[in-house]
Enzyme design. Structure first.
Site, PDB file in Angstrom:
ATOM      1  N   ARG A 161      19.239 -22.540  31.731  1.00  0.00           N
ATOM      2  CA  ARG A 161      19.265 -23.886  32.362  1.00  0.00           C
ATOM      3  C   ARG A 161      19.317 -25.016  31.337  1.00  0.00           C
ATOM      4  NH1 ARG A 161      15.680 -21.452  36.188  1.00  0.00           N
ATOM      5  NH2 ARG A 161      16.930 -20.904  38.006  1.00  0.00           N
TER       6      ARG A 161
ATOM      7  N   LYS B 243      30.092 -34.919  25.805  1.00  0.00           N
ATOM      8  CA  LYS B 243      31.037 -34.270  26.734  1.00  0.00           C
ATOM      9  C   LYS B 243      31.261 -32.844  26.242  1.00  0.00           C
ATOM     10  CE  LYS B 243      33.815 -38.108  28.519  1.00  0.00           C
ATOM     11  NZ  LYS B 243      35.177 -38.699  28.553  1.00  0.00           N
TER      12      LYS B 243
ATOM     13  N   GLU C  30      42.765 -40.556  16.414  1.00  0.00           N
ATOM     14  CA  GLU C  30      41.536 -40.990  17.107  1.00  0.00           C
ATOM     15  C   GLU C  30      40.819 -42.072  16.293  1.00  0.00           C
ATOM     16  OE1 GLU C  30      40.924 -40.030  20.118  1.00  0.00           O
ATOM     17  OE2 GLU C  30      41.614 -37.976  20.416  1.00  0.00           O
TER      18      GLU C  30
ATOM     19  N   LYS D 125      31.744 -45.248  18.640  1.00  0.00           N
ATOM     20  CA  LYS D 125      31.549 -44.319  19.757  1.00  0.00           C
ATOM     21  C   LYS D 125      30.105 -44.354  20.239  1.00  0.00           C
ATOM     22  CE  LYS D 125      32.683 -40.221  22.049  1.00  0.00           C
ATOM     23  NZ  LYS D 125      33.510 -39.049  22.185  1.00  0.00           N
TER      24      LYS D 125
ATOM     25  N   GLU E 157      30.694 -42.434  31.732  1.00  0.00           N
ATOM     26  CA  GLU E 157      32.048 -42.965  31.909  1.00  0.00           C
ATOM     27  C   GLU E 157      32.280 -43.553  33.298  1.00  0.00           C
ATOM     28  OE1 GLU E 157      35.203 -40.715  29.930  1.00  0.00           O
ATOM     29  OE2 GLU E 157      36.581 -41.431  31.470  1.00  0.00           O
TER      30      GLU E 157
ATOM     31  N   ARG F 232      33.212 -46.691  28.776  1.00  0.00           N
ATOM     32  CA  ARG F 232      33.574 -45.462  28.043  1.00  0.00           C
ATOM     33  C   ARG F 232      35.040 -45.080  28.287  1.00  0.00           C
ATOM     34  NH1 ARG F 232      29.986 -39.977  26.916  1.00  0.00           N
ATOM     35  NH2 ARG F 232      31.606 -38.942  25.705  1.00  0.00           N
TER      36      ARG F 232
ATOM     37  N   ASN G 284      39.735 -43.645  26.271  1.00  0.00           N
ATOM     38  CA  ASN G 284      40.931 -42.909  26.701  1.00  0.00           C
ATOM     39  C   ASN G 284      42.217 -43.644  26.344  1.00  0.00           C
ATOM     40  OD1 ASN G 284      39.363 -40.855  27.841  1.00  0.00           O
ATOM     41  ND2 ASN G 284      39.043 -42.080  29.690  1.00  0.00           N
TER      42      ASN G 284
ATOM     43  N   HIS H 241      45.386 -41.765  25.942  1.00  0.00           N
ATOM     44  CA  HIS H 241      45.154 -40.416  26.451  1.00  0.00           C
ATOM     45  C   HIS H 241      45.839 -40.126  27.780  1.00  0.00           C
ATOM     46  CE1 HIS H 241      42.334 -40.332  23.183  1.00  0.00           C
ATOM     47  NE2 HIS H 241      41.909 -39.115  23.471  1.00  0.00           N
TER      48      HIS H 241
ATOM     49  N   HIS I  60      47.670 -36.841  27.380  1.00  0.00           N
ATOM     50  CA  HIS I  60      47.377 -35.617  28.141  1.00  0.00           C
ATOM     51  C   HIS I  60      48.612 -35.121  28.878  1.00  0.00           C
ATOM     52  CE1 HIS I  60      42.695 -35.876  28.286  1.00  0.00           C
ATOM     53  NE2 HIS I  60      43.144 -35.278  27.210  1.00  0.00           N
TER      54      HIS I  60
ATOM     55  N   HIS J 229      46.467 -32.147  20.138  1.00  0.00           N
ATOM     56  CA  HIS J 229      45.883 -33.243  20.921  1.00  0.00           C
ATOM     57  C   HIS J 229      46.066 -34.594  20.217  1.00  0.00           C
ATOM     58  CE1 HIS J 229      43.033 -35.354  23.498  1.00  0.00           C
ATOM     59  NE2 HIS J 229      42.388 -35.747  22.417  1.00  0.00           N
TER      60      HIS J 229
HETATM   61  P1  NAD Z   1      40.077 -27.259  16.773  1.00  0.00           P
HETATM   62  O1  NAD Z   1      38.637 -27.178  17.037  1.00  0.00           O
HETATM   63  O2  NAD Z   1      40.968 -26.268  17.434  1.00  0.00           O
HETATM   64  O3  NAD Z   1      40.299 -27.194  15.199  1.00  0.00           O
HETATM   65  C1  NAD Z   1      41.611 -27.247  14.697  1.00  0.00           C
HETATM   66  C2  NAD Z   1      41.909 -26.063  13.758  1.00  0.00           C
HETATM   67  O4  NAD Z   1      41.302 -26.327  12.508  1.00  0.00           O
HETATM   68  C3  NAD Z   1      41.373 -24.720  14.226  1.00  0.00           C
HETATM   69  O5  NAD Z   1      42.300 -23.727  13.869  1.00  0.00           O
HETATM   70  C4  NAD Z   1      40.092 -24.544  13.399  1.00  0.00           C
HETATM   71  O6  NAD Z   1      39.796 -23.188  13.194  1.00  0.00           O
HETATM   72  C5  NAD Z   1      40.483 -25.219  12.117  1.00  0.00           C
HETATM   73  N1  NAD Z   1      39.406 -25.828  11.347  1.00  0.00           N
HETATM   74  C6  NAD Z   1      38.387 -26.587  11.806  1.00  0.00           C
HETATM   75  N2  NAD Z   1      37.699 -27.106  10.792  1.00  0.00           N
HETATM   76  C7  NAD Z   1      38.256 -26.644   9.663  1.00  0.00           C
HETATM   77  C8  NAD Z   1      37.998 -26.850   8.276  1.00  0.00           C
HETATM   78  N3  NAD Z   1      37.066 -27.698   7.851  1.00  0.00           N
HETATM   79  N4  NAD Z   1      38.766 -26.184   7.392  1.00  0.00           N
HETATM   80  C9  NAD Z   1      39.781 -25.367   7.801  1.00  0.00           C
HETATM   81  N5  NAD Z   1      40.100 -25.161   9.084  1.00  0.00           N
HETATM   82  C10 NAD Z   1      39.343 -25.799  10.002  1.00  0.00           C
HETATM   83  O7  NAD Z   1      40.689 -28.702  17.138  1.00  0.00           O
HETATM   84  P2  NAD Z   1      40.111 -30.185  17.143  1.00  0.00           P
HETATM   85  O8  NAD Z   1      41.280 -31.050  16.984  1.00  0.00           O
HETATM   86  O9  NAD Z   1      38.956 -30.342  16.246  1.00  0.00           O
HETATM   87  O10 NAD Z   1      39.528 -30.338  18.619  1.00  0.00           O
HETATM   88  C11 NAD Z   1      40.377 -30.341  19.740  1.00  0.00           C
HETATM   89  C12 NAD Z   1      39.527 -30.130  20.964  1.00  0.00           C
HETATM   90  O11 NAD Z   1      38.576 -31.200  21.061  1.00  0.00           O
HETATM   91  C13 NAD Z   1      40.303 -30.134  22.243  1.00  0.00           C
HETATM   92  O12 NAD Z   1      39.928 -29.019  23.004  1.00  0.00           O
HETATM   93  C14 NAD Z   1      39.869 -31.416  22.942  1.00  0.00           C
HETATM   94  O13 NAD Z   1      39.875 -31.297  24.343  1.00  0.00           O
HETATM   95  C15 NAD Z   1      38.484 -31.582  22.417  1.00  0.00           C
HETATM   96  N6  NAD Z   1      37.977 -32.963  22.456  1.00  0.00           N
HETATM   97  C16 NAD Z   1      36.757 -33.165  22.985  1.00  0.00           C
HETATM   98  C17 NAD Z   1      36.230 -34.441  23.019  1.00  0.00           C
HETATM   99  C18 NAD Z   1      34.842 -34.674  23.546  1.00  0.00           C
HETATM  100  O14 NAD Z   1      34.440 -35.825  23.675  1.00  0.00           O
HETATM  101  N7  NAD Z   1      34.097 -33.636  23.830  1.00  0.00           N
HETATM  102  C19 NAD Z   1      36.953 -35.517  22.479  1.00  0.00           C
HETATM  103  C20 NAD Z   1      38.205 -35.267  21.924  1.00  0.00           C
HETATM  104  C21 NAD Z   1      38.717 -33.976  21.924  1.00  0.00           C
HETATM  105  N1  GLY Z   2      36.727 -38.645  23.829  1.00  0.00           N
HETATM  106  C1  GLY Z   2      36.441 -39.458  24.946  1.00  0.00           C
HETATM  107  C2  GLY Z   2      34.992 -39.565  25.275  1.00  0.00           C
HETATM  108  O1  GLY Z   2      34.153 -38.977  24.634  1.00  0.00           O
HETATM  109  O2  GLY Z   2      34.649 -40.230  26.216  1.00  0.00           O
END
Ligand code: NAD
Ligand code: GLY
Length: 391
Positions: free
Chosen positions: A132, A154, A196, A238, A248, A252, A256, A259, A263, A277
């Site tokens: 939980r 998120k 970003e 942020k 949001e 917040r 986007n 986005h 998206h 992304h």
């Molecule tokens: P990711 O986590 O897939 O990382 C990108 C690649 O880099 C992967 O292959 C990973 O293994 C590699 N990697 C990571 N750190 C590394 C390092 N220091 N050295 C070498 N390789 C490394 O991609 P991302 O761009 O970090 O994240 C994308 C995701 O984030 C999406 O799923 C998106 O929906 C999500 N996201 C979430 C939020 C939120 O607020 N929660 C906001 C924006 C994006």
């Molecule tokens: N990346 C958008 C948010 O965290 O609201």
């Protein structure tokens, strides 16, 4: 924002996310991975940890984190998952949760998400539902995760109906950002995260955007002071927005910016490696500014500055810069109607009255969006394509 000294005397910046009893610190500095054990032990004495990471990050950084936790006397188990967006699904969530139970987690166990946004979103979601809800710490290793996804709580996995449709708001207890972790990040991933960073300047900080115009190249080349300034400024922005509107319901949504278009572009390319992304967000920022100008809101010189800077850094700014495919305005708009941000059937766009003047609009005539997309798609199909294709 404060600068503090941890016990190893190396300075790190501290940004606080003010959420009452759920407030937390974001620590930003160099070599924080090797100091993580001490930083965690002094804040969470006696708590056991489970590190969740992916195989790429494990290869580059897991030993440093495990060594530091062991030196600080923190008992740790590590779980390694496959890298990539495809890990953000029910199957991988189930595997992760079973591995957490195999590691005999208790309510006091801390999950440490070591990786990019994929690991942060997935491990954070698992932490929010096992027993939980247990505490978790974000240790982001991509630029995107350091400036965006690790902050704000998120967490999510994807559904076949769309991205991030299954998830929760679950704030981390601490975010540890080691800017040196970016040294091993592939250039393409670094650049995707940069979109970003630019977003924060465009939302409400024209001074930061101007700083990026001058210092963006140094940041991407790994200059430590530039990196740190960009990460701290982004996290502070942020943190402020999340503190004002955690769920949001208002401000917040400004995060986007770029986005709604982004998206849709990602959905059309299957949320895969063809278009990352951040690359989609880069093109989305260009399109959002073009739409704002088309609607008579944004001065044309600001649109030019935005697209010129993104292109100079190597990011796509429009559909012509994206991987070749039969793009369709109708299909992109169809994707937008499945977005989480649709309210009462209306697509929400973040528009701008200029650099630093973003606002949310849910009354954009869909015909304006359709004609803008059609025009940019035609432009991409024309022989004189814009240069700077990214993949
Ligand atoms: P990711 O986590 O897939 O990382 C990108 C690649 O880099 C992967 O292959 C990973 O293994 C590699 N990697 C990571 N750190 C590394 C390092 N220091 N050295 C070498 N390789 C490394 O991609 P991302 O761009 O970090 O994240 C994308 C995701 O984030 C999406 O799923 C998106 O929906 C999500 N996201 C979430 C939020 C939120 O607020 N929660 C906001 C924006 C994006
Ligand atoms: N990346 C958008 C948010 O965290 O609201």
């Amino acid at each position: 924002m404060t600068e503090s000294l941890d016990r190893s005397e190396a300075p790190c910046d501290s940004v606080r996310v003010e959420l009452g009893a759920r407030s937390y610190e974001i620590l930003v500095g160099r070599r924080l991975l090797v100091r993580a054990g001490q930083l965690i032990a002094e804040r969470f004495a006696g708590r056991r940890c489970v590190v969740v990471t992916d195989s790429n990050v494990a290869r580059a950084h897991l030993a440093a984190l495990e060594g530091s936790l062991a030196s600080a006397g923190v008992k740790t188990t590590s779980i390694m998952l496959d890298p990539g967006e495809q890990s953000k699904d029910f199957d991988h969530l189930e595997v992760l949760i079973e591995r957490l139970f195999e590691a005999r987690i208790e309510r006091s166990t801390l999950v440490i998400a070591l990786g990019g946004g994929v690991i942060g979103d997935l491990a954070g979601f698992a932490a929010s539902i096992v027993l939980r809800g247990i505490d978790f710490i974000q240790v982001p290793t991509t630029l995107l995760a350091q400036v965006d996804s690790s902050v704000g709580g998120k967490t999510a996995i994807n559904s076949r109906f769309g991205k991030n449709l299954i998830g929760s708001f679950h704030q981390p207890r601490l975010v540890l950002i080691d800017t040196d972790a970016l040294d091993t990040l592939p250039r393409r991933e670094l650049l995707a995260g940069y979109a970003e960073v630019v977003k924060y300047g465009l939302i409400d900080n024209p001074t930061f955007f101007a700083w990026l115009e001058t210092n963006g190249a140094a940041l991407l080349a790994g200059e430590p002071t530039a990196r740190r300034h960009a990460v701290v400024t982004s996290c502070a922005a942020k943190a402020r927005i999340v503190a004002a509107d955690e769920r949001e319901t208002g401000v917040r949504a400004l995060l986007n910016l770029g986005h709604t278009f982004g998206h849709a572009l990602e959905a059309e390319t299957g949320f895969g490696p063809a278009l990352l992304h951040g690359e989609a967000v880069g093109a989305g920022l260009g399109l959002a500014f073009a739409l704002s100008s088309r609607l008579g809101l944004c001065p044309a010189p600001d649109v030019t500055r935005v697209t010129r800077h993104l292109a100079a850094m190597g990011l796509p700014t429009t559909i012509a810069d994206l991987p070749e495919r039969p793009w369709s305005a109708a299909r992109l708009i169809e994707h937008m109607t499945h977005d989480k941000k649709v309210r009462a059937g209306r697509i929400a766009f973040v528009l701008a009255r200029g650099i630093g003047g973003a606002f949310v609009a849910d009354d954009v005539p869909i015909e304006s969006v359709r004609s803008l997309l059609a025009e940019f798609i035609d432009r991409g199909a024309a022989p004189a394509r814009a240069s700077g294709a990214t993949s």
